[in-house]
Scaffold this motif. Structure first.
Motif, PDB file in Angstrom:
ATOM      1  N   GLU A 353      -1.742  17.959 -12.038  1.00  0.00           N
ATOM      2  CA  GLU A 353      -0.545  17.955 -11.186  1.00  0.00           C
ATOM      3  C   GLU A 353       0.639  18.592 -11.907  1.00  0.00           C
ATOM      4  N   ARG A 354       0.802  18.278 -13.177  1.00  0.00           N
ATOM      5  CA  ARG A 354       1.920  18.846 -13.935  1.00  0.00           C
ATOM      6  C   ARG A 354       1.780  20.356 -14.102  1.00  0.00           C
ATOM      7  N   LEU A 355       0.590  20.802 -14.474  1.00  0.00           N
ATOM      8  CA  LEU A 355       0.389  22.234 -14.718  1.00  0.00           C
ATOM      9  C   LEU A 355       0.550  23.050 -13.441  1.00  0.00           C
ATOM     10  N   ILE A 356      -0.025  22.559 -12.351  1.00  0.00           N
ATOM     11  CA  ILE A 356       0.023  23.320 -11.102  1.00  0.00           C
ATOM     12  C   ILE A 356       1.432  23.316 -10.507  1.00  0.00           C
ATOM     13  N   SER A 357       2.122  22.194 -10.588  1.00  0.00           N
ATOM     14  CA  SER A 357       3.475  22.138 -10.016  1.00  0.00           C
ATOM     15  C   SER A 357       4.456  23.008 -10.794  1.00  0.00           C
ATOM     16  N   ASN A 358       4.234  23.199 -12.108  1.00  0.00           N
ATOM     17  CA  ASN A 358       5.138  24.008 -12.934  1.00  0.00           C
ATOM     18  C   ASN A 358       4.781  25.487 -12.939  1.00  0.00           C
ATOM     19  N   ALA A 359       3.616  25.840 -12.391  1.00  0.00           N
ATOM     20  CA  ALA A 359       3.193  27.244 -12.411  1.00  0.00           C
ATOM     21  C   ALA A 359       4.058  28.068 -11.469  1.00  0.00           C
ATOM     22  N   LYS A 360       4.391  29.280 -11.889  1.00  0.00           N
ATOM     23  CA  LYS A 360       5.242  30.168 -11.092  1.00  0.00           C
ATOM     24  C   LYS A 360       4.430  31.160 -10.269  1.00  0.00           C
ATOM     25  N   GLN A 361       3.200  31.402 -10.655  1.00  0.00           N
ATOM     26  CA  GLN A 361       2.387  32.393  -9.951  1.00  0.00           C
ATOM     27  C   GLN A 361       1.047  31.757  -9.561  1.00  0.00           C
ATOM     28  N   ARG A 362       0.046  32.595  -9.422  1.00  0.00           N
ATOM     29  CA  ARG A 362      -1.266  32.102  -8.983  1.00  0.00           C
ATOM     30  C   ARG A 362      -1.855  31.171 -10.030  1.00  0.00           C
ATOM     31  N   VAL A 375     -12.876  18.731  -8.777  1.00  0.00           N
ATOM     32  CA  VAL A 375     -12.374  19.602  -7.715  1.00  0.00           C
ATOM     33  C   VAL A 375     -11.416  18.824  -6.816  1.00  0.00           C
ATOM     34  N   GLN A 376     -11.738  17.559  -6.536  1.00  0.00           N
ATOM     35  CA  GLN A 376     -10.847  16.735  -5.712  1.00  0.00           C
ATOM     36  C   GLN A 376      -9.481  16.581  -6.381  1.00  0.00           C
ATOM     37  N   MET A 377      -9.465  16.412  -7.703  1.00  0.00           N
ATOM     38  CA  MET A 377      -8.190  16.313  -8.417  1.00  0.00           C
ATOM     39  C   MET A 377      -7.387  17.603  -8.283  1.00  0.00           C
ATOM     40  N   ALA A 378      -8.059  18.748  -8.394  1.00  0.00           N
ATOM     41  CA  ALA A 378      -7.362  20.027  -8.268  1.00  0.00           C
ATOM     42  C   ALA A 378      -6.822  20.214  -6.855  1.00  0.00           C
ATOM     43  N   VAL A 379      -7.597  19.790  -5.850  1.00  0.00           N
ATOM     44  CA  VAL A 379      -7.144  19.891  -4.462  1.00  0.00           C
ATOM     45  C   VAL A 379      -5.923  19.000  -4.251  1.00  0.00           C
ATOM     46  N   ASP A 380      -5.970  17.774  -4.760  1.00  0.00           N
ATOM     47  CA  ASP A 380      -4.827  16.864  -4.610  1.00  0.00           C
ATOM     48  C   ASP A 380      -3.578  17.423  -5.285  1.00  0.00           C
ATOM     49  N   ALA A 381      -3.745  18.022  -6.466  1.00  0.00           N
ATOM     50  CA  ALA A 381      -2.602  18.602  -7.173  1.00  0.00           C
ATOM     51  C   ALA A 381      -2.028  19.788  -6.405  1.00  0.00           C
ATOM     52  N   ALA A 382      -2.906  20.585  -5.787  1.00  0.00           N
ATOM     53  CA  ALA A 382      -2.446  21.723  -4.999  1.00  0.00           C
ATOM     54  C   ALA A 382      -1.664  21.260  -3.773  1.00  0.00           C
ATOM     55  N   LYS A 388      -2.082  26.273  -0.882  1.00  0.00           N
ATOM     56  CA  LYS A 388      -3.385  26.298  -0.240  1.00  0.00           C
ATOM     57  C   LYS A 388      -4.472  26.358  -1.318  1.00  0.00           C
ATOM     58  N   VAL A 389      -5.699  26.036  -0.910  1.00  0.00           N
ATOM     59  CA  VAL A 389      -6.828  26.020  -1.839  1.00  0.00           C
ATOM     60  C   VAL A 389      -7.932  26.907  -1.284  1.00  0.00           C
ATOM     61  N   ALA A 390      -8.503  27.739  -2.150  1.00  0.00           N
ATOM     62  CA  ALA A 390      -9.652  28.569  -1.775  1.00  0.00           C
ATOM     63  C   ALA A 390     -10.736  28.405  -2.825  1.00  0.00           C
ATOM     64  N   PHE A 391     -11.972  28.274  -2.370  1.00  0.00           N
ATOM     65  CA  PHE A 391     -13.115  28.155  -3.276  1.00  0.00           C
ATOM     66  C   PHE A 391     -13.748  29.529  -3.451  1.00  0.00           C
ATOM     67  N   ASN A 392     -14.154  29.804  -4.681  1.00  0.00           N
ATOM     68  CA  ASN A 392     -14.761  31.095  -4.987  1.00  0.00           C
ATOM     69  C   ASN A 392     -16.022  30.876  -5.814  1.00  0.00           C
ATOM     70  N   GLY A 393     -17.034  31.643  -5.527  1.00  0.00           N
ATOM     71  CA  GLY A 393     -18.329  31.467  -6.173  1.00  0.00           C
ATOM     72  C   GLY A 393     -19.305  30.823  -5.207  1.00  0.00           C
ATOM     73  N   ARG A 394     -20.493  31.385  -5.100  1.00  0.00           N
ATOM     74  CA  ARG A 394     -21.449  30.911  -4.096  1.00  0.00           C
ATOM     75  C   ARG A 394     -21.790  29.445  -4.264  1.00  0.00           C
ATOM     76  N   SER A 395     -22.087  29.019  -5.514  1.00  0.00           N
ATOM     77  CA  SER A 395     -22.468  27.622  -5.726  1.00  0.00           C
ATOM     78  C   SER A 395     -21.286  26.687  -5.476  1.00  0.00           C
ATOM     79  N   MET A 396     -20.076  27.129  -5.812  1.00  0.00           N
ATOM     80  CA  MET A 396     -18.906  26.294  -5.567  1.00  0.00           C
ATOM     81  C   MET A 396     -18.703  26.091  -4.064  1.00  0.00           C
ATOM     82  N   ILE A 397     -18.763  27.166  -3.300  1.00  0.00           N
ATOM     83  CA  ILE A 397     -18.581  27.063  -1.849  1.00  0.00           C
ATOM     84  C   ILE A 397     -19.655  26.185  -1.230  1.00  0.00           C
ATOM     85  N   ARG A 398     -20.892  26.394  -1.635  1.00  0.00           N
ATOM     86  CA  ARG A 398     -22.000  25.607  -1.080  1.00  0.00           C
ATOM     87  C   ARG A 398     -21.846  24.129  -1.406  1.00  0.00           C
ATOM     88  N   ASN A 399     -21.568  23.808  -2.657  1.00  0.00           N
ATOM     89  CA  ASN A 399     -21.480  22.405  -3.060  1.00  0.00           C
ATOM     90  C   ASN A 399     -20.291  21.693  -2.432  1.00  0.00           C
TER      91      ASN A 399
END
Length: 707
Positions: A353-362, A375-382, A388-399
């Motif tokens: 949460e701290r890292l994502i909220s302080n980030a200025k770019q992507r 992944v749930q923690m990253a989604v909650d922080a976003a 917004k959140v986007a998943f990349n990578g075939r196994s990531m999207i599938r799972n």
């Protein structure tokens, strides 16, 4: 004719039902033990294993008899103008086999009763060397399985990280725990996956029950290609992952869903389950009971007391099994060398949460595709940062689709977008969650680092969070990706920089809790390299396990549990089963060595056309080099001279056998190149026998038309 190398070949396996025949004699396949099991291995065993018959032989002796061994080539005339018309080829004099044929698996081995199945033993890379300073006793092939004992054979996952697969055998019935894969190292070019060696199961396919456990499931589709009706027992999330993985191979596995309250009876195997904490949802440990005793298999485990999913390792259940009397405990060794207790997952969410909220770019978060809680923690922080959140990578999207369907991943409506939409958003409005934490060349993160990704371009100031551990053996690839990202100007955060990752494997202090709860009579460390196995063994001894009842063994070592005592009784040869593209087993150690040799030393191809009777060259040798500099043309002229002299020497000796000529050329060219330029390229000699006919030259007057 194209000839291949003459050294002894190792057998290979195709993607067909394998055979149970071994690939090497027991004399060349040592077993390993420790802590007193050496005495048990000596009991009733021969000091030296018997020599097995059926050594691999080349079929190179099948040259055509019509070639003839004409020794008239003693005239060493180097002029080729008198060698006649070569426009016709005498096909009857050509050697169709010529020894260039790579005979894969033509053996007929009868040492352990396995059926030949039409191709001989085709398994690769049987263990040939000793490992471990004091594990130096050679053990013969194991005896027949004990009548009232439980036999254990690890086909993968011991003395290595990954490729977990352990076979349990009782009264001719088998149960398998785990069936995973190992990703190749830089020394195995072109290989996609490394599977466990299935050859131990060859003559037992009609009596197998399989348990696909936790996240060790990568090799299941390849196992099902051997027999498709094997039942697979797993938790809900694991079953969903297996079904999705098998769907890619157009398979419909027979899945049996269980949880921590389930009780399965499979032949002589009585199976119960208990919750264990790990880095994917719904992990289960196994309590396996047979008339030989009660066995505990922890799988991958940690003692997180505040896990993200609210399901800590069930120590009370493990203690209840201990009250029944645990005869043998197989315990995770991955972090046995790390003192103390591993950090809890609960500490990661605030950091993200701290890292994502302080980030200025992507922001880009790289994680294992199976780590749903991370992944749930990253989604909650976003969401808190308004991204917004986007998943990349075939196994990531599938799972993540599976996790969302099962209710394991939640997000407000509209939070998760596609990669196409994410690429059009402002960088400070999106978080990308991707795969590629281990530096896999084709993973999304690696392609972004090389600026080869179709949709996302990393720019200076972007934040890259590597929320994962470094798997041993992947250091070079991972550091390479980090360096490329840093070169672009992105900020890379790893677990050493901030609390963005914690291991899913318990440290030594947590393993002590497990041993004290189960109180096993015998202990066998699994899931680790040698240093991890040894450290885990010492932990078991410190909790009261008799040192003589602790078993150290590597892949292929056979352990019998009889009358409450576990001991090593021998070893079977096991190796690596390589997946190359869509094929399994077509590539083995020899092909890997060829690829490595070509990548390091280059390649020199030599083609010589000879008279099929005298063996004399009919034209100048053709030499082609790959992997050499532009200045190699002069070098190749010298190689051609060496080839020409060697061929004329051979013909002068009356030699016209293409196979022996090719072998001589290979040796001479290799020695010349190594001595002169200190290079060791792959040498491919090709001998082409042809018919030579002398055509009389007529004067033009003889052809003048009659008037």
């Amino acid at each position: 004719m194209t000839d291949n190398r003459s050294r002894a070949r190792k057998v290979t396996r195709k993607a067909a039902p394998p055979s149970a025949e071994t690939a090497a004699s027991a004399a060349s396949t040592p077993a390993f033990n420790d802590g007193g099991v050496a005495d048990a291995a000596q009991s009733g065993q021969a000091s030296a294993p018997a020599t097995e018959s059926g050594e691999s032989t080349d079929s190179r002796k099948n040259e055509s008899g019509n070639e003839g061994r004409n020794s008239q080539g003693g005239n060493r005339n180097r002029s080729r103008r008198s060698r006649g018309n070569r426009s016709e080829r005498n096909d009857n004099s050509r050697n169709d086999n010529k020894g260039g044929n790579r005979n894969r698996g033509g053996q007929n081995r009868n040492d352990n009763g396995g059926g030949n199945r039409g191709g001989g033993d085709r398994r690769r890379n049987a263990v040939q060397t000793m490992q471990g300073a004091d594990l130096t006793q050679r053990l013969p092939k194991p005896p027949k399985a004990p009548k009232d004992g439980l036999r254990l054979v690890a086909l993968g996952g011991i003395s290595e990280i990954g490729r977990n697969m352990t076979v349990f055998e009782y009264h001719d019935r088998l149960l398998i725990i785990d069936c995973g894969v190992l990703f190749p190292s830089s020394g195995e070019p072109g290989v996609d996956l490394i599977l466990p060696d299935f050859s131990y199961l060859d003559d037992k396919w009609d009596r197998v029950d399989t348990h696909g456990h936790e996240d060790h499931i990568g090799a299941i589709p390849w196992l099902l290609k051997q027999r498709s009706d094997i039942p697979i027992i797993a938790s809900r999330f694991t079953c969903a992952l297996i079904a999705a993985k098998c769907q890619e191979h157009r398979q419909r596995p027979k899945l049996i869903q269980v949880d921590d309250t389930s009780h399965e009876k499979r032949g002589p195997f009585d199976i119960r389950f208990f919750n264990v904490g790990h880095s994917i949802p719904e992990c289960l440990g196994i309590a396996l009971k047979t008339p030989a005793g009660l066995l505990i298999h922890t799988g991958d485990v940690k003692m997180d007391q505040t896990p993200a999913d609210g399901r800590p390792t069930d120590l009370p259940a493990l203690s209840r099994f201990g009250d029944e009397g645990v005869d043998l405990m197989l315990c995770d060794s991955t972090n046995a060398t790390t003192p103390g207790v591993s950090p809890s997952e609960a500490g990661i969410a605030p950091t993200l949460e701290r890292l994502i909220s302080n980030a200025k770019q992507r922001v880009l978060v790289a994680s294992f595709a199976s780590n749903v809680s991370r992944v749930q923690m990253a989604v909650d922080a976003a969401v808190k940062a308004g991204r917004k959140v986007a998943f990349n990578g075939r196994s990531m999207i599938r799972n993540m689709e599976i996790a969302e369907r099962l209710g394991l991943l939640t997000a407000p409506r509209g939070t998760i977008v596609s990669m196409d939409e994410a690429s059009r958003l402002a960088p400070h409005k999106v978080v990308l969650i991707t795969t590629g934490t281990q530096g896999e060349p084709m993973a999304a993160l690696s392609r972004m680092a090389r600026r080869e990704h179709r949709q996302i371009t990393i720019r200076p100031g972007d934040l890259i969070i590597l929320s994962s551990s470094l798997v041993p053996g992947n250091e070079e690839a991972v550091f390479g990706v980090i360096n490329m990202l840093s070169q672009i100007g992105a900020t890379v955060i790893t677990g050493k920089d901030a609390m963005v990752h914690t291991s899913g494997h318990g440290y030594s202090g947590e393993l002590l809790f497990l041993y004290n709860a189960a109180r096993p009579k015998n202990a066998m460390p699994v899931h680790g390299e040698w240093r991890h196995l040894r450290a885990n063994r010492e932990l078991a001894i410190s909790t009261g396990v008799n040192p003589d009842n602790t078993v150290l063994a590597q892949n292929g070592v056979v352990v019998d549990l009889v009358n409450g005592h576990a001991k090593v009784v021998g070893q079977i040869p096991v190796g690596n089963l390589y997946v190359d593209g869509v094929t399994m087993g077509d590539v083995g150690a020899e092909e890997i060595e060829d690829r490595t040799q070509m990548s390091e030393g280059g390649l020199i191809s030599v083609t010589v056309v000879i008279d099929n009777r005298s063996g004399r060259p009919l034209e100048d040798p053709q030499v082609v080099a790959k992997g050499f500099s532009e200045g190699s043309k002069e070098m190749m002229k010298q190689v051609a001279e060496v080839v020409d002299n060697a061929m004329l020497d051979l013909s002068g000796q009356g030699e016209n056998d293409p196979y022996r000529m090719a072998q001589t050329l290979r040796r001479k060219v290799a020695k010349f190149v190594k001595d002169k330029w200190k290079r060791e390229p792959m040498i491919i000699p090709t001998i082409v026998p042809m018919t030579s006919e002398v055509v009389e030259e007529l004067d033009p007057e003889d052809h003048a038309p009659s008037l």
